[in-house]
Scaffold this motif. Structure first.
Motif, short mmCIF file in Angstrom:
data_model
loop_
_atom_site.label_atom_id
_atom_site.label_comp_id
_atom_site.label_asym_id
_atom_site.label_seq_id
_atom_site.Cartn_x
_atom_site.Cartn_y
_atom_site.Cartn_z
N ASP A 286 0.96 -1.30 -0.05
CA ASP A 286 -0.10 0.12 0.08
C ASP A 286 0.71 1.46 -0.14
OD1 ASP A 286 -2.46 1.21 0.22
OD2 ASP A 286 -2.21 1.75 2.35
N GLU B 171 -5.51 -4.86 3.90
CA GLU B 171 -5.27 -3.88 2.82
C GLU B 171 -5.28 -3.89 1.36
OE1 GLU B 171 -5.20 0.03 3.63
OE2 GLU B 171 -3.81 -0.51 5.15
N HIS C 107 -10.94 2.97 7.26
CA HIS C 107 -10.10 3.56 8.17
C HIS C 107 -10.65 4.64 9.01
CE1 HIS C 107 -7.64 1.82 5.53
NE2 HIS C 107 -6.34 2.09 5.95
N HIS D 1 -2.70 -2.62 12.43
CA HIS D 1 -3.35 -1.63 11.42
C HIS D 1 -4.62 -2.29 10.51
CE1 HIS D 1 -4.47 1.65 8.77
NE2 HIS D 1 -4.08 1.09 7.76
ZN ZN Z 1 -4.28 1.69 5.85
#
Ligand code: ZN
Ligand code: ADP
Length: 361
Positions: A138, A186, A249, A266
């Motif tokens: 990402d 992700e 997010h 995350h």
């Molecule tokens: Zn992210």
């Protein structure tokens, strides 16, 4: 090896993805015109360096490069001004000049730190990324680099595109299983926002991806990077398109902000956030099957799909309101319409979000 060319504005750079690339680093840097006379600075963290630094150094040296290495502690605390200064010191002492390149060997933390060093050392030198996590696909597109200030994350930074990215899928074999799943969150996000077939492909190949099958990883990473590149490059023409990359997010960042340190990675936090977005999507008219479909995809990648009840709803809402996207009683949200299609909705009322959070528990 497959190669994806990322075209952003005037500039373009290759992302090479495949097996054994660490052993071809010198050759690929030369091919890209990275100067051999000027020393290279490799930045890595202790975990990654233990596995891969010696291999990279000896390959580069065998190709005629001089290298200097700087190894930081693993984790977000290394994205600090103090560590930034230490890396700059290593660059000066190592004799890096304007034609040198800084190489990031590691995950997102090392990429952000080393990238910011590359962006600022002598007003900018070349940057090479060698990502060793799935999540870092990402950050290998888009050029965002930076460090944290004690008062705010990613507050100090720059846009600095890499000269090239070498994604050696063999280096992913030592990733802890939780980091594998978190990175895949992700990856599938890129399918959920843009490409239903890719989301379904991730679901169908979940077992291969979790087992770190090289062929599956190569395809998934290439596709993930290419969706991101497409969105980022179109954003220059279509205002705010880039916002769709934030699917999951808003809730995810709030979870990270209020949960105990290390409780959620995350990718795990945005996985729960993506389920929340699906719930919101259904409230705004999407087919109710969207929620179960999303949950099924995420749990196939061994990702969490619900909120632990000890996370307080008011504190989560509070954390979202401190997010910069919040304005006067309503909030901007990336809302899925169906798998592969999302919309940015600007004025979702906080009471809606409260209900979604309750449903997530
Ligand atoms: Zn992210
Ligand atoms: P990201 O933000 O991309 O997840 P981090 O830089 O936070 O990456 O790395 C996550 C954790 O995984 C860190 O503890 C790091 O040292 C470790 N790590 C990164 N790459 C590897 C790898 N290939 N093998 C083993 N551990 C790794």
């Amino acid at each position: 090896m497959s190669t994806l060319t990322v075209q952003l504005g005037e500039r373009s750079y290759p992302i090479h993805i495949g097996r054994g690339l660490l052993h071809r680093a010198g050759e690929l840097l030369k091919e890209r015109g990275i100067a051999q006379k000027s020393p290279l600075l490799i930045v890595s963290d202790e975990n990654v360096a233990g596995f891969y630094l010696a291999t990279l150094e000896s390959n580069l040296q065998a190709s005629g490069y001089k290298t200097v290495s700087f190894v930081v502690k693993p984790g977000e605390t290394s994205k600090s001004l103090a560590v930034f200064e230490q890396v700059i010191t290593a660059a000066i002492e190592g004799g890096l000049d304007r034609n040198s390149a800084v190489i990031a060997l590691g995950g997102g933390v090392v990429g952000d730190l080393a990238g910011f060093v590359a962006a600022s050392y002598m007003r900018g030198v070349k940057f090479v990324q060698i990502p060793t996590t799935i999540l870092a696909h990402d950050s290998s597109v888009g050029g965002k680099v930076g460090i944290n200030h004690p008062l705010a994350k990613n507050m100090i930074g720059a846009f600095h595109q890499p000269e090239l990215v070498l994604y050696d899928v063999d280096t992913l074999s030592t990733l802890p299983p939780r980091e594998v799943s978190a990175g895949l969150a992700e990856m599938i996000k890129h399918g959920l926002i843009w490409d239903a077939d890719f989301a379904q492909w991730c679901r169908d190949h979940a077992t291969d991806l979790l087992a770190l099958d090289a062929t599956a990883l190569e395809y998934g990473l290439e596709k993930g990077c290419s969706v991101k590149a497409e969105v980022v490059s179109r954003d220059e023409r279509e205002n705010d398109l880039r916002a769709i990359l934030n699917l999951g997010h808003t809730i995810g960042h709030a979870i990270e902000a209020i949960a105990g340190y290390g409780e959620f990675l995350h990718g795990e936090a945005i996985s729960i956030g993506m389920v929340g977005s699906a719930l919101l999507g259904v409230k705004l008219g999407a087919d109710p099957s969207l929620v179960d479909e999303t949950k099924d995809m995420l749990s196939s990648l061994r990702l969490p799909t619900s909120l632990p009840s000890h996370l307080d709803t008011d504190r989560l809402l509070d954390a979202m309101m401190h997010d910069k996207k919040f304005k006067e009683g309503s909030i901007t949200f990336v809302v899925p319409r169906s798998i592969g299609h999302v919309e940015v909705v600007k004025d979702i009322s906080v009471s809606y979000i409260r209900r979604v959070i309750e449903q997530l528990k």
